[in-house]
Every structure is written in C-alpha cells, then in structure tokens.
Design a protein around this motif. Structure first.
Motif, short mmCIF file in Angstrom:
data_model
loop_
_atom_site.label_atom_id
_atom_site.label_comp_id
_atom_site.label_asym_id
_atom_site.label_seq_id
_atom_site.Cartn_x
_atom_site.Cartn_y
_atom_site.Cartn_z
N ALA A 332 -4.26 3.81 -1.70
CA ALA A 332 -5.25 2.74 -1.74
C ALA A 332 -6.57 3.30 -2.30
O ALA A 332 -6.78 4.51 -2.37
CB ALA A 332 -5.47 2.17 -0.35
N GLU A 336 -8.59 7.77 3.16
CA GLU A 336 -8.32 7.88 4.58
C GLU A 336 -9.41 8.69 5.27
O GLU A 336 -9.98 9.62 4.71
CB GLU A 336 -6.98 8.60 4.77
N TYR A 342 -7.63 2.01 4.04
CA TYR A 342 -6.36 1.30 4.13
C TYR A 342 -5.29 2.34 3.82
O TYR A 342 -5.24 2.88 2.70
CB TYR A 342 -6.34 0.16 3.12
N ASN A 343 -4.45 2.64 4.81
CA ASN A 343 -3.60 3.81 4.66
C ASN A 343 -2.13 3.51 4.37
O ASN A 343 -1.29 4.40 4.46
CB ASN A 343 -3.71 4.68 5.92
N GLU A 344 -1.82 2.25 4.05
CA GLU A 344 -0.41 1.93 3.76
C GLU A 344 0.02 2.60 2.45
O GLU A 344 -0.76 2.66 1.49
CB GLU A 344 -0.22 0.41 3.63
N THR A 482 -11.92 -6.21 7.52
CA THR A 482 -10.69 -6.95 7.21
C THR A 482 -10.65 -7.28 5.72
O THR A 482 -9.60 -7.15 5.06
CB THR A 482 -10.64 -8.26 8.03
N HIS A 485 -9.68 -4.28 3.70
CA HIS A 485 -8.24 -4.00 3.78
C HIS A 485 -7.48 -4.92 2.85
O HIS A 485 -6.56 -4.50 2.14
CB HIS A 485 -7.75 -4.17 5.22
N GLU A 486 -7.86 -6.20 2.86
CA GLU A 486 -7.18 -7.20 2.03
C GLU A 486 -7.31 -6.86 0.54
O GLU A 486 -6.34 -6.92 -0.22
CB GLU A 486 -7.77 -8.58 2.35
N GLN A 488 -7.84 -3.95 -0.84
CA GLN A 488 -7.06 -2.76 -1.19
C GLN A 488 -5.58 -3.07 -1.25
O GLN A 488 -4.87 -2.57 -2.12
CB GLN A 488 -7.32 -1.65 -0.17
N LYS A 489 -5.13 -3.92 -0.34
CA LYS A 489 -3.72 -4.28 -0.32
C LYS A 489 -3.33 -5.01 -1.61
O LYS A 489 -2.33 -4.69 -2.25
CB LYS A 489 -3.46 -5.18 0.90
#
Lengths: 533, 369
Positions: A332, A336, A342-344, A482, A485-486, A488-489
C-alpha cells in the motif's frame, strides 16, 4: 654488480617496514564522542528551509528543534517542540502557538514567537523545494506576512485552504518547521538573502547539537548543546564520517574506529552478525519500492494490464532471498508503522491469474516493454527478478539502468514505460504520500505537475481525487483514518503502481552503544539519547 | 656523454632533435632566449589546453542526459521551482553563449559555485586537491625510488630469476585492479594487523586542530609542530600511497627494464666494456643516462595520471581528493565543479609537462638547442 641494487632495495624495504611498524596504535573512540560512518554524499545544504536530502534531513533533525515534534522517547505521538501548547480555532483555520519558556538558541539568544514567525516566513519567501509542505496551506511570499504573525508572546498562523488541523500540525514537525535564531541569522544576511548563504553550512538552532563543521565528501561534526531543554546530551561530540564504500565501513566498525556503520550490504551484515562486540540494529523505514506503469502507454494504460503486472512479481521470493532483512513486502502507498497505514497484501506471484487478465485485455501473447531503474543495488536485482516473472506471462521487458539525475528528468517528462523507483514521505502524515500517488487534479501534459507521481504516470481518477481531498480536510481523526485506508485499498487495484517493498535499515553498532533512535523517516533519527558504557 | 657512439644511439621519442644528422648548423641561441621561448610556448600550450579542455567538458556536460537543475531543486520539485532555477542557471541561452560566459568568468578566476558543496568551486579545489597531491606525490616517489632500480636490476640480469620476478611483479601490479588491491591491503594491514590507520586522511578526532595552510596535512602539522597529528596522518597515508605506488612502481619498473635492455644491447656499451669500464660505470654512467629522457617522460605521465586517475583508491580509502570530487560531481550533474576540477587537473598536466621539458634540457644537452 648486483650488490648495489640489493643493498639499496633492502635498505628501502627496511625503512618502509620500520615506518609501518612505527605507526601509532589505533585510538578507540572516546567515551563522550559518537562516531558514525555513513555515505553522506547526498548533502548539498544544511539550511532547514532547503534541506530535502536524506542525510541532510537527519543532520538538521539533531541541530534544530521544530515547532512540533516527534520525540525519540515516543516516535508515534506528536508533541510540542518549540511550542509548548497550541489552540485551534473553531473553524480549524487558525492555530495559536504558545512558546515554551526558558529555551535558548546555541548563541544564547532566547527562543521567542518572533523566531517562530521569522522561520516560517523565511521558508515561504526563500521558496525552496520543500517549502510546498507549508505553502500548500495557501501561504505565498506575498501573503505570508499577514498569515503568520506574532500576537503578544505567541505565534499565530492562519491557513486559507481547507486542511485538517491534524495534518497542519503534522506538517509543522517537518524539517522546514525548524526554528532558526532570527538575530543570529540576520547578523549573517548578505544582500537580503535572509542568511541563506550562511545557513547552508552553519547552524543557528535550539536543538540538541550545534554544527561545528560540514566538510563535503569528508564529515559533519557537531558539539552538544549544554543548554538543551532536555538536558545536555551525553555525547559531547558527534562526528559523521563520509565513507562511501560499504567494505570500508565494515572494517571501521569491526576495528572500533566508528561506533555505528549505516550502509553495510546484506551479505556484510550477515558477515558481522555474531561477531563479538558488534550488534545489528534493524529499524523499519518509510521508504517504499514500487514499479509504475505509464498510463499514457497504449498497452500499459489498460487497467487489466496494470492489474496483471501486480500478479507478476515474486514479492515473497525476493524478500526471502536477496532483500532479506532489508526489505519487507508492503503493497500500500503509506508505510507500515505510521498512523494511517494499510497493511493488506492482496498480491502474490500468480502467473495464471495474470495470463487470464492479459488475455481479457487482448494480450494473451504478451508484449515488449522497457523497464527503467536506478543503477544502485537493489534496483537492478529487483528489475531482473521482475523481468523473469514477466517473461512467464510472455511479457518481454528490457531493463535500462541510470543514475537518478538521468532517470528523474525522463520520469518527470512522462517518457518512461515501466519504471522501478523508490518513494519516501516528505512529512509524517498519510497525505504526504497519497497526495503524490493518488491525487492528480489536472492530467493534461501542459499542467506539468511534475512532482506528482500520478501525473508522471498520466493517471487520474476523479473519485480518487475527491477522496484524497476529503481525507485531507477531515477533522475527525477516526473518520480520517478510515478514509485513508479506503483510498489505499482502492489504489492497490486501480492505480498504475505495483507497490512492492518497505525498507528496513540495518545498522551495525558497537554493543557498548545504546540509545541510537532511528525512526521511519530522516526527521526521526536522533543522536541525543546515545550513551556508551 | 661525449662519446660519439652515444649520439648515434639517441633514444627515440621526445629527444628526437638530437638525432638530426646535420652537425650544429647555426649559432646556438643563448640560454636566456631559449628559456623565454619555452615559457612563451608553455603559456600558449596552457591557454590552448584550457580552451580545448573546457570546450569538450562543457559540451559533454550539456549534452549529457543528467539534469543540472534537478541537482539543485531535487526530483520532487514543482515545475515552477524547476523553471525558476533553469532560468537562474542561464540554461535557456544558447550553449555557445553559456560557454563564453563561463570562459569570461574563468578568465577572472571565478570558477562558479558547486551545487553539491554549496561553496565556490575554487575553494573546494583548494581543499580537495592537496589531498590528492599528497597521495599522488608519495605514490610516485615510491614508484620511482623502488621501480627504477628494480627495472635496471632486471635488465642487467635479463633472463635470470630476478628478471622474471620483476616482470611478473610488473604484470601483476599493472593488471590487478587498484580497487581490489586497496580493499585487500586495508583488510590485512588495517583490519588484521592494525599497523596502519584506516580509511580517511586522519583520525577524525584530530580534525580541525591544525589550521589548513597548504592543505597538505603532513606539511601543515609539521609546521604547527603537532607531531602526533603528523604521525597519525602518515599512518593513514602510507597504505593508499603504497597501493597507488605499487601501480606506479610496476609501470616504472617495466618501462625502465625495457629502456635499459634497449641501451645495453648497443655497441657503445660494448665499447665501454672493452675499454675496461667497471660494470657500475657501464650501467649507470653510460646506459642509464641515455634512458633518462624517456624515463622522465613516463614518470611525468604516471604522476599526472595518478593526480586525476586515483578515483577508485580515493573511494576505497574515503580519501577526500579531487578524483572523488569530480566523479561525484559528474554523477550529480554539478557541472561547475566538474569543469573546475578538470581545469585544475589540466593545469597540473601542463605544469608537469613543462617541468619534464625543463628536465630534458637539464639531462640532455641536445634538447637545449
């Protein structure tokens, strides 16, 4: 007839040997001196209004206190530096800073609101590269005198753009928010340059150390500030030696001639680990390695192709082999370990999936493409690995390597196809990276937003632009996180990037050395807590 | 040197005037005129060399894909910041105009400012050049003092063991990369044995104690009477100088050997031996004097090449010299620094050449004509 020569050479050899043997014994580093070996060839200035290089940024983090700071005792909490407290107005557009009493500059002058205002105005008026970190608030050389002002014994700043106050405060912990000694700097002013020429190689701060010398290609040396607000550092002297060759760094640290070596290669790290008296300190960094695909390219512009590329990288394989210890898989745009990360990691090497995506896009037989990258390790190695996995899906990539000064002009001019490069945040707030990766308000070639990665890759997305601006302006921290995160996803799947790795810096130190704090960015590297047993 | 047979065997190359068969045609010009002419020639050479050097370097700097503006503003700069600096640097003007402006400034002694060090290039050169000078001078001295006798020795003993040893040594010294040799030498003499100081010119704690007068630490510390610092500097200098010296030594020994072999096969050597001259006299007074001119040429060239070509050694030993300065500047598109460094090295080249010419006159009477 041989004799004269024999005696001559013999005599010379003896003299030479005598000279070698007569050389004085090695000195240990003194107990109150911290000596570090590092490649500091990137330093071009030590003026906080201009510093934008890794080594220079690290030096000024130790020479100046900033308005806001992350302290070495807790790298995750933003606290006041020169500011003791601050008050944000109802509309979030005005912040009034109270100055911590009792602080003095190394010159002996007291630190006042006057110095704070001068320092910020100076950055805006000098208008050097990093100035955008605060000029994005709407400050210009023309209006900054009205927007950044002294009010009583406080400093008041007003922003004209809609920015989350949290973001403003984070930005004010960057190097450009270093508070300089107005009197001292103006005493060295030449032709109205606001001390620019002088401050390049001198310091005038209230930080833990004072600059004694910067000798390009040789060393930076500092002395402890006895009046530092957290107390005088244990190390009375800091010497950063320019040692460009990693093998030489290894020898120096093994011999005890330096306390810390910063640029050892992975195999050298492996070589010294386990050696008596030495220890390896690993610190996660914010630097990301990514590959970008120029969306203006007829093939790469297809989102399916970009998605296929993301399945054609052997992330785990590289991280477990030649990048071991130095890079971790991270996919992402914000690293980290920092707020908003965002670590997915949704992507793995999956040739079949990539082939299917390429077939959908109409390139089942692959295509030919150029890949540019830097000459220094590990870029060529990563490029070769990617080249091999791309070939599995029929994509023939030819690799070209170049020095940064050659590579960046091409990237900025959108003349690349695939490029393997690195990115680090300019300040500790997710907006720093996402503004570059995801926000491209004007994709026209003539817009020349050359500092913006999305523009360089000719990629723009209206919904994404709006999300970045919304997150930037959001005042509620939870909602803001939030949103990040969105973004980056979505960027992971829609953007033109293959984000691969996040750096870990491995430094080798004497076991007697404690307290070297190395945070994610160069703003967060501190020498002041170092002690030697 | 008055022996007629020696003239006939005049070495090829620089001493060519002497091989003119016509016996002293005209009245010799006086020495003063000869010297004045030499100085004028030297000056002309200097000017022409500079124009050529700067023109080539300047053009290379401008056609190179590296962008000097990015060196100043960084790769993330906005286009506005980029364009401002582009104009400030005068890069919008035609290249010939930029070049003449540079020449004009150069004529006034202004080498401009370095981007990397933020200082005037002239000041940088005064700081970096003595470091290289110190290293190259000691290395050349080592090379000459050891290399010449070795070469002579090998030639005298041609085909014997010692000759083979010198030849193999010469080959190795000349073909082993200096970079590798430096690393290994550091590992052994600094890392394992601890006989010498590590990378750098001096232990960092000594930095800044002695005022820089000449920039050569050995001289500065000796003048200040700081003998601790002097010996510390010696311990740091000895290894890089020996590594560079090994390279010089190999070359000088190899060339001396081949020059001497050439001379020893000449008839005048035989004549001298028949006349009953001692071997020492034959080798040194007769043969060796005839190779001096050639030797001076190659020693001069070696010295000059060490002055500009010791980048790798400087990198391995963290030696802040002119080679490293020019190289890093080049990678950073810092063209003022590259040009300034090139001019400095060029000056040295010309100076060394002129000095060699002077030496020819001294050792070879024929060259005075």
């Amino acid at each position: 007839m041989r004799r004269p020569f024999a005696t001559l050479t013999g005599w010379l050899a003896a003299a030479f040997a005598a000279l070698l043997l007569g050389a004085p014994a090695q000195a240990e580093t003194p107990k109150d001196t911290f000596v570090m070996a590092k490649d500091i060839g990137d330093i071009i200035t030590l003026d906080p209004a201009e510093v934008f290089e890794f080594s220079g940024g690290e030096m000024i983090a130790n020479l100046y206190d900033r308005l806001m700071m992350f302290e070495p005792e807790d790298l995750t909490t933003l606290v006041g530096g020169v500011a003791e407290s601050w008050e944000v107005s109802e509309d979030g557009k005005t912040i009034v800073f109270s100055i911590r009493p009792g602080q003095v500059f190394t010159s002996g002058n007291p630190v006042t609101a006057e110095d704070v205002v001068f320092s910020l105005r100076r950055v805006v008026k000098l208008n050097k590269t990093p100035s955008f970190i605060i000029t994005q608030f709407g400050w210009t050389p023309e209006n900054v005198d009205d927007l950044v002002v002294v009010e009583g014994d406080k400093a008041k700043i007003t922003i004209t753009e809609e920015f989350s106050p949290a973001l403003v405060l984070n930005a004010l912990s960057a190097g450009i928010a270093s508070i300089v000694d107005k009197k001292e700097v103006l005493a060295h002013e030449v032709d109205g340059d606001m001390g620019y020429d002088w401050l390049k190689s001198n310091s005038a701060g209230s930080g833990a150390f004072e600059l004694t010398a910067w000798k390009a290609n040789e060393l930076v040396s500092m002395t402890a500030n006895p009046d530092y607000r957290h107390g005088e550092p244990a190390m009375k002297r800091v010497i950063v030696r320019h040692v460009p060759e990693p093998s030489a760094q290894r020898l120096l640290v093994e011999k005890g001639d330096v306390d810390l070596a910063r640029n050892l290669t992975p195999d050298q790290i492996e070589g010294v680990s386990g050696e008596e008296g030495l220890a390896v300190q690993a610190d996660p960094k914010a630097a990301l390695i990514y590959m970008a695909a120029n969306a203006a390219h007829p093939i790469l512009g297809d989102p399916k192709v970009a998605e296929a590329l993301r399945y054609l990288v052997d992330y785990q394989g590289m991280a477990a082999s030649f990048l071991k210890g130095q890079f971790q898989v991270h996919q992402a745009a914000w690293p980290e370990g920092l707020w908003g990360a965002y670590n997915e990691t949704p992507f793995t090497l999956d040739v079949e999936k990539a082939k299917a995506l390429l077939a959908e896009a109409g390139y089942e037989d692959g295509f030919e493409i150029r890949m540019d990258t830097l000459t220094d390790s590990p870029y060529p190695e990563i490029a070769q690995s990617v080249q091999a996995t791309l070939a599995d899906a029929g994509i023939k990539a030819s690799i070209t390597t170049a020095e940064g000064k050659t590579l960046w002009p091409m990237y900025r001019a959108r003349k690349h196809e695939l490029i393997l490069a690195q990115w680090s945040p300019d300040y500790v707030d997710p907006h720093s990276n996402l503004d570059a990766f995801a926000h491209n308000p004007d994709n026209r070639p003539e817009a020349q937003l050359t500092g913006v990665l999305a523009w360089r890759n000719a990629w723009a997305d209206d919904a994404m632009n709006k999300m970045v601006v919304d997150a930037r302006n959001e005042k509620d921290p939870g909602a803001r996180e939030t949103l990040y995160h969105e973004i980056q996803k979505q960027l992971q799947h829609e953007g033109p990037y293959v984000i691969m790795f996040q750096q870990t810096e491995e430094a080798v130190k004497q076991t007697s050395l404690e307290g070297y704090v190395s945070g994610a960015t160069f703003d967060l590297i501190f020498y002041r807590n170092i002690v030697k047993e | 040197m008055t022996d007629g047979s020696e003239t006939a065997s005049a070495p090829a190359g620089r001493a060519a005037p002497g091989s003119d068969p016509a016996p002293r045609r005209k009245r010799r010009p006086s020495r003063a005129i000869g010297a004045a002419r030499a100085v004028a020639n030297g000056f002309l050479t200097l000017v022409l060399t500079f124009i050529g050097l700067t023109a080539v370097t300047f053009t290379i700097g401008r056609v190179m894909p590296a962008d000097p503006v990015l060196a100043v503003v960084g790769d993330r700069a906005s286009q506005a910041a980029y364009e401002r600096v582009f104009l400030e640097m005068g890069l919008d003007r035609p290249i010939w105009e930029q070049y003449f402006r540079y020449l004009g400034e150069l004529a006034q002694g202004d080498l401009g400012r370095s981007i990397m060090t933020s200082r005037p290039v002239a000041e940088d050169i005064l700081r970096f050049f003595p470091a290289t000078l110190e290293l190259a001078t000691i290395a050349t001295l080592l090379g000459v003092v050891l290399g010449v006798p070795m070469g002579v020795w090998a030639a005298v003993n041609q085909g014997r063991l010692i000759d083979h040893v010198v030849r193999v040594f010469g080959l190795i010294g000349y073909s082993v990369p200096v970079f590798w040799l430096g690393m290994v030498a550091l590992l052994i003499f600094y890392g394992n044995l601890g006989w010498v100081g590590g990378p750098g010119r001096i232990d960092v704690y000594y930095d800044g104690i002695v005022d820089s007068v000449t920039g050569v630490i050995l001289i500065d510390s000796a003048m200040a009477g700081e003998w601790d610092i002097f010996w510390n500097a010696v311990s740091h200098l000895i290894l890089p100088a020996a590594v560079l010296g090994a390279f010089a030594l190999a070359y000088v020994a190899r060339m001396t050997r081949s020059f001497m072999l050439d001379q020893l096969s000449q008839e005048y050597v035989l004549t001298a031996r028949v006349k009953g001259a001692s071997e020492v006299a034959v080798i040194w007074r007769h043969a060796f004097r005839n190779v001096l001119v050639q030797l001076i040429t190659i020693i001069g060239l070696t010295y000059a090449s060490l002055l500009e070509g010791s980048v790798l050694t400087e990198t391995v030993f963290s030696w802040p010299g002119i080679g490293q300065y020019i190289t890093t500047s080049l990678f950073n598109a810092d063209m003022n620094a590259v040009l300034g460094g090139t001019v400095a090295v060029g000056t040295c080249f010309v100076a060394i050449n002129m000095f060699s010419d002077m030496l020819y006159r001294l050792v070879d009477p024929r060259a005075r004509a």
